[in-house]
Motif scaffolding. Structure first.
Motif, mmCIF file in Angstrom:
data_model
loop_
_atom_site.group_PDB
_atom_site.id
_atom_site.type_symbol
_atom_site.label_atom_id
_atom_site.label_comp_id
_atom_site.label_asym_id
_atom_site.label_seq_id
_atom_site.Cartn_x
_atom_site.Cartn_y
_atom_site.Cartn_z
ATOM 1 N N GLU A 59 -34.458 8.600 -31.713
ATOM 2 C CA GLU A 59 -35.061 8.093 -32.951
ATOM 3 C C GLU A 59 -35.083 9.164 -34.031
ATOM 4 O OE1 GLU A 59 -38.090 4.770 -30.946
ATOM 5 O OE2 GLU A 59 -38.752 6.835 -31.281
ATOM 6 N N ASN A 60 -35.344 10.425 -33.661
ATOM 7 C CA ASN A 60 -35.297 11.520 -34.614
ATOM 8 C C ASN A 60 -33.922 11.634 -35.239
ATOM 9 O OD1 ASN A 60 -37.466 13.874 -35.102
ATOM 10 N ND2 ASN A 60 -37.935 12.849 -33.168
ATOM 11 N N LEU A 61 -32.884 11.535 -34.407
ATOM 12 C CA LEU A 61 -31.521 11.675 -34.911
ATOM 13 C C LEU A 61 -31.139 10.516 -35.822
ATOM 14 C CD1 LEU A 61 -29.786 12.942 -31.652
ATOM 15 C CD2 LEU A 61 -30.373 14.294 -33.669
ATOM 16 N N ILE A 62 -31.442 9.310 -35.406
ATOM 17 C CA ILE A 62 -31.083 8.136 -36.199
ATOM 18 C C ILE A 62 -31.834 8.124 -37.532
ATOM 19 C CG2 ILE A 62 -31.270 5.611 -36.284
ATOM 20 C CD1 ILE A 62 -30.595 5.566 -33.326
ATOM 21 N N ALA A 63 -33.050 8.672 -37.531
ATOM 22 C CA ALA A 63 -33.874 8.656 -38.754
ATOM 23 C C ALA A 63 -33.214 9.378 -39.914
ATOM 24 C CB ALA A 63 -35.243 9.266 -38.463
ATOM 25 N N THR A 64 -32.371 10.367 -39.629
ATOM 26 C CA THR A 64 -31.735 11.130 -40.713
ATOM 27 C C THR A 64 -30.262 10.780 -40.898
ATOM 28 O OG1 THR A 64 -31.236 12.971 -39.213
ATOM 29 C CG2 THR A 64 -33.317 13.062 -40.418
ATOM 30 N N SER A 65 -29.772 9.797 -40.137
ATOM 31 C CA SER A 65 -28.348 9.456 -40.207
ATOM 32 C C SER A 65 -27.993 8.831 -41.549
ATOM 33 C CB SER A 65 -27.987 8.475 -39.085
ATOM 34 O OG SER A 65 -26.657 8.045 -39.219
ATOM 35 N N ARG A 66 -26.820 9.202 -42.063
ATOM 36 C CA ARG A 66 -26.310 8.601 -43.301
ATOM 37 C C ARG A 66 -25.239 7.556 -43.010
ATOM 38 N NH1 ARG A 66 -25.306 13.031 -47.889
ATOM 39 N NH2 ARG A 66 -25.192 11.118 -49.082
ATOM 40 N N ASP A 67 -24.960 7.320 -41.727
ATOM 41 C CA ASP A 67 -23.972 6.308 -41.360
ATOM 42 C C ASP A 67 -24.550 4.911 -41.535
ATOM 43 O OD1 ASP A 67 -21.725 7.961 -40.436
ATOM 44 O OD2 ASP A 67 -23.135 8.631 -38.897
ATOM 45 N N GLU A 68 -23.741 3.996 -42.011
ATOM 46 C CA GLU A 68 -24.237 2.670 -42.361
ATOM 47 C C GLU A 68 -24.167 1.678 -41.213
ATOM 48 O OE1 GLU A 68 -22.154 1.390 -45.806
ATOM 49 O OE2 GLU A 68 -23.040 2.908 -47.122
ATOM 50 N N THR A 69 -23.346 1.916 -40.196
ATOM 51 C CA THR A 69 -23.203 0.976 -39.096
ATOM 52 C C THR A 69 -23.776 1.554 -37.814
ATOM 53 O OG1 THR A 69 -21.029 1.749 -38.362
ATOM 54 C CG2 THR A 69 -21.086 0.110 -40.148
ATOM 55 N N ALA A 70 -24.227 0.668 -36.932
ATOM 56 C CA ALA A 70 -24.788 1.104 -35.657
ATOM 57 C C ALA A 70 -23.741 1.841 -34.828
ATOM 58 C CB ALA A 70 -25.307 -0.112 -34.890
ATOM 59 N N ARG A 71 -22.500 1.397 -34.913
ATOM 60 C CA ARG A 71 -21.438 2.044 -34.154
ATOM 61 C C ARG A 71 -21.221 3.488 -34.620
ATOM 62 N NH1 ARG A 71 -15.321 -0.442 -33.299
ATOM 63 N NH2 ARG A 71 -14.541 1.248 -31.950
ATOM 64 N N ALA A 72 -21.215 3.675 -35.924
ATOM 65 C CA ALA A 72 -21.030 5.026 -36.466
ATOM 66 C C ALA A 72 -22.214 5.915 -36.123
ATOM 67 C CB ALA A 72 -20.824 4.954 -37.970
#
Length: 233
Positions: free
Chosen positions: A95-108
């Motif tokens: 969750e920490n990693l996903i919170a800062t992700s700039r990727d727009e798709t779940a796969r990315a």
């Protein structure tokens, strides 16, 4: 990539930086060294517009960024791993990693998370653990991973290995060498001269808010050199 041209800044009425000049080239690893209280962390905060009374010019990729808000600077591709880690304690590693992700798709996003796990296998082992249950070293790995999830063009690490166990420090230095091989532009603030000399392309020493010395790794490690005198080693 980033240029400080006679930059002065401080907090309230207390100046810290005085006409500081820095040139941090694209695709290189630069370091910022100096004794405690000389202005290293203030330099990082000034990049993000978090100090007051900034004069001079801060130029990122040819654009003057003085006066921009921190979120605007971050969107230009600048990411920082701050001193003290500052992970989200009640979120899991993933969750920490996903919170800062700039990727727009779940796969990315999933692919980006997996890339972090390849760099730091310990995090994959703890991926469902809350961040506040991780060791200090694991939290530091997570802080670096979160910064990388933003796909930065310029990565800043403030005391990334301070206080960590030797095995953890070796893993972090190995990760930074990998990022160097991938041609990331990186600024590292740390006190560990030997690994810094192996990693860095150009080293800068700040003294009382001014650039006191700049040179190569060989010049940095010269026992009787100016760099060692300034660092008090």
């Amino acid at each position: 990539m980033l240029i400080f041209d006679k930059v002065s800044a401080g907090y309230g009425q207390s100046p810290v930086l005085f006409s500081l000049n820095l040139d941090l080239p694209s695709g290189a690893v630069s370091t910022l060294l100096g004794k405690n209280g000389m202005g290293k962390t203030t330099t990082v905060r000034t990049i993000f517009g978090l100090t007051s009374r900034i004069t001079g010019d801060i130029v990122l990729n040819g654009r003057r960024i003085n006066g921009l808000a921190p979120h605007q600077i971050a969107r230009m591709g600048v990411a920082v791993v701050p001193e003290g880690r500052q992970v989200f304690p009640t979120l899991t590693v993933v969750e920490n990693l996903i919170a800062t992700s700039r990727d727009e798709t779940a796969r990315a996003r999933s692919a980006a998370v997996q890339a972090i796990f390849e760099m730091f296998p310990r995090l994959e082992e703890r991926k469902r653990s809350y961040a506040n249950l991780l060791s200090g070293g694991e939290q530091q790995m997570l802080a670096i991973g979160r910064a990388l999830m933003t796909r930065p063009r310029f990565l800043i690490l403030d005391e990334a290995t301070e206080g960590l166990a030797p095995t953890i420090r070796r893993e972090i230095w190995a990760a930074l060498r990998r990022l160097k091989e991938e041609h990331y532009t990186i600024l590292v603030i740390d006190k560990s001269l030997k690994p810094l000399s192996k990693l860095g392309d150009r080293h800068n020493i700040i003294r009382k808010g001014e650039l006191a010395w700049s040179g190569t790794s060989d010049e940095l490690m010269r026992p009787d050199g100016e760099a060692m005198r300034l660092l008090g080693v």
